[in-house]
Design a protein around this motif. Structure first.
Motif, PDB file in Angstrom:
ATOM      1  N   TYR A   1       0.871  -1.190   0.000  1.00 10.49           N
ATOM      2  CA  TYR A   1       0.000   0.000   0.000  1.00 10.49           C
ATOM      3  C   TYR A   1       0.905   1.237   0.000  1.00 10.49           C
ATOM      4  N   TRP A   2       0.757   2.074  -1.024  1.00  8.66           N
ATOM      5  CA  TRP A   2       1.578   3.293  -1.101  1.00  8.66           C
ATOM      6  C   TRP A   2       0.864   4.477  -0.435  1.00  8.66           C
ATOM      7  N   VAL A   3       1.630   5.272   0.265  1.00 10.81           N
ATOM      8  CA  VAL A   3       1.111   6.506   0.869  1.00 10.81           C
ATOM      9  C   VAL A   3       2.089   7.642   0.515  1.00 10.81           C
ATOM     10  N   PRO A   4       1.642   8.911   0.602  1.00 13.03           N
ATOM     11  CA  PRO A   4       2.523  10.014   0.178  1.00 13.03           C
ATOM     12  C   PRO A   4       3.817  10.130   0.992  1.00 13.03           C
ATOM     13  N   GLY A   5       3.687  10.063   2.312  1.00 11.39           N
ATOM     14  CA  GLY A   5       4.876  10.229   3.150  1.00 11.39           C
ATOM     15  C   GLY A   5       4.733   9.443   4.436  1.00 11.39           C
ATOM     16  N   ALA A   6       5.794   9.443   5.225  1.00 13.97           N
ATOM     17  CA  ALA A   6       5.790   8.689   6.490  1.00 13.97           C
ATOM     18  C   ALA A   6       4.644   9.140   7.398  1.00 13.97           C
ATOM     19  N   TRP A   7       4.324  10.436   7.342  1.00  9.87           N
ATOM     20  CA  TRP A   7       3.231  10.975   8.168  1.00  9.87           C
ATOM     21  C   TRP A   7       1.933  10.211   7.951  1.00  9.87           C
ATOM     22  N   GLU A   8       1.685   9.793   6.719  1.00 10.14           N
ATOM     23  CA  GLU A   8       0.424   9.132   6.362  1.00 10.14           C
ATOM     24  C   GLU A   8       0.426   7.628   6.674  1.00 10.14           C
ATOM     25  N   THR A   9       1.541   7.085   7.103  1.00 10.61           N
ATOM     26  CA  THR A   9       1.585   5.623   7.317  1.00 10.61           C
ATOM     27  C   THR A   9       0.630   5.148   8.427  1.00 10.61           C
ATOM     28  N   PRO A  10       0.510   5.890   9.555  1.00 13.33           N
ATOM     29  CA  PRO A  10      -0.353   5.338  10.620  1.00 13.33           C
ATOM     30  C   PRO A  10      -1.821   5.217  10.233  1.00 13.33           C
ATOM     31  N   VAL A  11      -2.371   6.230   9.557  1.00 11.69           N
ATOM     32  CA  VAL A  11      -3.810   6.177   9.261  1.00 11.69           C
ATOM     33  C   VAL A  11      -4.117   5.037   8.280  1.00 11.69           C
ATOM     34  N   VAL A  12      -3.217   4.810   7.360  1.00  7.45           N
ATOM     35  CA  VAL A  12      -3.440   3.715   6.399  1.00  7.45           C
ATOM     36  C   VAL A  12      -3.203   2.362   7.092  1.00  7.45           C
ATOM     37  N   ALA A  13      -2.210   2.309   7.941  1.00 12.06           N
ATOM     38  CA  ALA A  13      -1.975   1.071   8.708  1.00 12.06           C
ATOM     39  C   ALA A  13      -3.205   0.739   9.556  1.00 12.06           C
ATOM     40  N   LYS A  14      -3.809   1.761  10.129  1.00 10.30           N
ATOM     41  CA  LYS A  14      -4.997   1.530  10.980  1.00 10.30           C
ATOM     42  C   LYS A  14      -6.151   0.941  10.153  1.00 10.30           C
ATOM     43  N   GLU A  15      -6.367   1.523   8.993  1.00  9.88           N
ATOM     44  CA  GLU A  15      -7.457   1.037   8.131  1.00  9.88           C
ATOM     45  C   GLU A  15      -7.195  -0.416   7.707  1.00  9.88           C
ATOM     46  N   ILE A  16      -5.948  -0.692   7.365  1.00 10.48           N
ATOM     47  CA  ILE A  16      -5.576  -2.062   6.968  1.00 10.48           C
ATOM     48  C   ILE A  16      -5.818  -3.021   8.133  1.00 10.48           C
ATOM     49  N   ALA A  17      -5.401  -2.598   9.316  1.00  7.87           N
ATOM     50  CA  ALA A  17      -5.569  -3.450  10.498  1.00  7.87           C
ATOM     51  C   ALA A  17      -7.047  -3.733  10.742  1.00  7.87           C
ATOM     52  N   LEU A  18      -7.876  -2.709  10.599  1.00  4.28           N
ATOM     53  CA  LEU A  18      -9.312  -2.872  10.838  1.00  4.28           C
ATOM     54  C   LEU A  18      -9.947  -3.858   9.845  1.00  4.28           C
ATOM     55  N   GLY A  19      -9.359  -3.936   8.662  1.00  2.46           N
ATOM     56  CA  GLY A  19      -9.866  -4.864   7.645  1.00  2.46           C
ATOM     57  C   GLY A  19      -9.687  -6.322   8.028  1.00  2.46           C
ATOM     58  N   GLY A  20      -8.748  -6.606   8.913  1.00  2.82           N
ATOM     59  CA  GLY A  20      -8.571  -7.963   9.442  1.00  2.82           C
ATOM     60  C   GLY A  20      -8.032  -9.004   8.468  1.00  2.82           C
ATOM     61  N   LYS A  21      -7.422  -8.541   7.371  1.00  7.15           N
ATOM     62  CA  LYS A  21      -6.953  -9.494   6.350  1.00  7.15           C
ATOM     63  C   LYS A  21      -5.531  -9.990   6.571  1.00  7.15           C
ATOM     64  N   TYR A  22      -4.790  -9.305   7.451  1.00  9.64           N
ATOM     65  CA  TYR A  22      -3.344  -9.575   7.543  1.00  9.64           C
ATOM     66  C   TYR A  22      -2.930  -9.997   8.959  1.00  9.64           C
ATOM     67  N   ASP A  23      -1.801 -10.695   9.010  1.00  7.25           N
ATOM     68  CA  ASP A  23      -1.234 -11.084  10.301  1.00  7.25           C
ATOM     69  C   ASP A  23      -0.283 -10.027  10.833  1.00  7.25           C
ATOM     70  N   ALA A  24       0.259  -9.204   9.933  1.00  7.37           N
ATOM     71  CA  ALA A  24       1.191  -8.159  10.384  1.00  7.37           C
ATOM     72  C   ALA A  24       1.298  -7.079   9.313  1.00  7.37           C
TER      73      ALA A  24
END
Ligand code: INI
Length: 162
Positions: A51-74
């Motif tokens: 998953y690409w994001v513009p900068g390091a600042w944006e990594t947490p919000v996208v990580a959170k959404e991914i985590a909420l999706g429940g598809k991944y182990d890490a």
């Protein structure tokens, strides 16, 4: 005495890599390192998404959404924050670190911190596949081991035996 730990077997596990476009030259090398670590430990190519994001600042919000999706182990966050002429980089690096840690704790899943925080481009190059190794590779291994230790804790297993 009981010892609970995670093994380094990746077969069957699914990983999301959250990659920052800023300093993309470095990020590509970190992604390569992370993919190399995972596939060498048995993770299938089709179980790795990027998953690409513009900068390091944006990594947490996208990580959170991914985590909420429940598809991944890490989740493995990769990128490079490199010091500039102002203090902007400090805010970016600090919040990325804090945010990613929070996602891991809130969502109870490994969120590896493969974001370099460097004084200059040379330091970043050293840490993305040359003299100082590849921190993307290292972050992926940390994610894998942590995913497996969490699995063992949840399954009540000792020693990481299957
Ligand atoms: N983002 C990075 O990933 N690395 C950097 O070095 C960096 N610096 O130094 O500015 C950086 N800034 C962009 C930031 O991540 C956001 O994308 C931007 O502030 C918009 O929200």
């Amino acid at each position: 005495m009981r010892i609970i730990q995670g093994n380094m077997i990746g077969s069957g596990l699914r990983f999301a890599i959250v990659a920052s476009r800023f300093n993309e030259l470095i990020t590509h090398k970190l992604i390569d390192g992370a993919k190399d670590a995972l596939t060498r430990h048995g993770v299938r190519q089709q179980d790795i998404d990027i998953y690409w994001v513009p900068g390091a600042w944006e990594t947490p919000v996208v990580a959170k959404e991914i985590a909420l999706g429940g598809k991944y182990d890490a989740i493995i966050a990769v990128g490079a924050v490199i010091k500039g002429d102002t203090t902007h980089d400090q805010y970016v690096a600090g919040e990325a670190a804090k945010g990613l840690a929070l996602v891991g704790l809130e969502q109870r899943m490994p969120v590896a911190f493969g974001i370099l925080t460097c004084e200059n481009l040379e330091q970043a190059l050293m840490r993305s596949g040359s003299k100082a190794g590849n921190k993307g590779y290292d972050a992926a291994l940390a994610a894998l081991e942590t995913a497996n230790v969490l699995k063992n804790i949840r399954n009540g297993k000792e020693g990481g035996e299957e």
